[in-house]
Scaffold this active site. Sequence first.
Site, PDB file in Angstrom:
ATOM      1  N   CYS A  75     -12.287 -65.829  -9.636  1.00  0.00           N
ATOM      2  CA  CYS A  75     -11.042 -65.011  -9.954  1.00  0.00           C
ATOM      3  C   CYS A  75      -9.880 -65.849 -10.530  1.00  0.00           C
ATOM      4  CB  CYS A  75     -10.261 -64.633  -8.623  1.00  0.00           C
ATOM      5  SG  CYS A  75     -11.357 -63.564  -7.484  1.00  0.00           S
TER       6      CYS A  75
ATOM      7  N   CYS B 112      -5.075 -63.265  -9.174  1.00  0.00           N
ATOM      8  CA  CYS B 112      -5.645 -61.935  -8.478  1.00  0.00           C
ATOM      9  C   CYS B 112      -5.275 -61.406  -7.055  1.00  0.00           C
ATOM     10  CB  CYS B 112      -7.297 -62.483  -8.073  1.00  0.00           C
ATOM     11  SG  CYS B 112      -8.181 -60.874  -7.495  1.00  0.00           S
TER      12      CYS B 112
ATOM     13  N   CYS C 142     -14.868 -61.534 -10.787  1.00  0.00           N
ATOM     14  CA  CYS C 142     -14.214 -60.521  -9.896  1.00  0.00           C
ATOM     15  C   CYS C 142     -14.065 -59.290 -10.553  1.00  0.00           C
ATOM     16  CB  CYS C 142     -13.014 -61.172  -9.267  1.00  0.00           C
ATOM     17  SG  CYS C 142     -12.121 -60.156  -8.506  1.00  0.00           S
TER      18      CYS C 142
ATOM     19  N   CYS D 291      -9.582 -58.784 -10.566  1.00  0.00           N
ATOM     20  CA  CYS D 291      -8.838 -59.302 -11.692  1.00  0.00           C
ATOM     21  C   CYS D 291      -9.537 -59.593 -12.777  1.00  0.00           C
ATOM     22  CB  CYS D 291      -8.422 -60.694 -11.172  1.00  0.00           C
ATOM     23  SG  CYS D 291      -9.539 -62.107 -10.753  1.00  0.00           S
TER      24      CYS D 291
END
Length: 365
Positions: free
Chosen positions: A37, A41, A68, A71
């Site tokens: 991430c 995030c 992810c 994000c």
Amino acid sequence: MLFDLPDHDTLYQALLARDDRYDGQAYVCVASTGVFCRLTCPARKPLPENCTFRATIAECIEAGFRPCKRCHPLQAAAGADPTIAALLKALDERPGLRWSEGDVVRMGYDPSTVRRSFKRQFGMTFLEMARQRRLREGFETLALGGKVIAAQHEAGFESPSAFRAAFARILGCAPAALRQDGLLRASWIGTPLGDMIAVASESHLHLLEFVERKALPAELRKLREATKGGIGIGRTRVTEQAAAELRAFFEGRAPVFTTPLFQAGSAFSQAVWDELRRIPAGGTRSYAEIARRIGRPSAIRAVARANGANQIALMVPCHRVIGADGSLTGYGGGLWRKQRLLEIERQYVADAGADLREPRRSAGG
């Protein structure tokens, strides 16, 4: 060479605080979920023992982590926001419209939310961006030989004084001050990160800046004073080359620029700018490292001044200079734009790594 990451505790605190200074500069790989991430995030924060921090997207992928879905670390943050994407699409479709908050409401969006989102991602509101786009329409009318009054109407300004004032805020002079026969010619180049002003002769690019850079009017005035023929308006073959290379850069096709450049400056400044051009896409340097590389290790502040005096953005990549601790530092085009540029360039590195990992097929298919 990338900067050395700060220690684990510093980065974990940045993750908890969603500190955007490290956005695009460091990523967290979460062992418990197998994803990586941004440090900004919005997802629930993992335990510190489940976190490892890496400097590049490629390192995260090579370590076996997947991006992810909250994000979207492989995308620029602005592109991950559906509201921003929809409004940018609408602006492209109707660039001449005199956008108002009422238009935003009729599209089903809350004006205050839109204002905050655009300010955070682009350093300007949606309505400011729309006004800038209209001004570009007027500029291009002038570049094609149109009269000032025609350019004013094309840009959607009812008042001649308002058009002249808006024009002067960006270029530092009234439209009539730009000559058709200038040795240098100014033109407007649109990019996904905002519009740019390019000034070129038939042989070299002399200036390339985002239009909202505060120093732009002063830079153009300095060029006018140094050029006997003044600055005109229109494109040269050099401008066309620069525009084509910028388009290839933002489309993910080529991170290299070969447009011939001319920058007036001291021998020291020239050494700094030459060193900036040696930083590869996806790489960064600190001021101290640049000072060492040009043989002036104690001249860190002078390096910073030369970096700030660069007036050919992207092609002389001053955006690749970051703090010694890895955080983003000042950038005339805005920190948000510096972050986006670094994200784009890190994607080039990630794509190159993916190509290297792609298994080769046998001749028999």
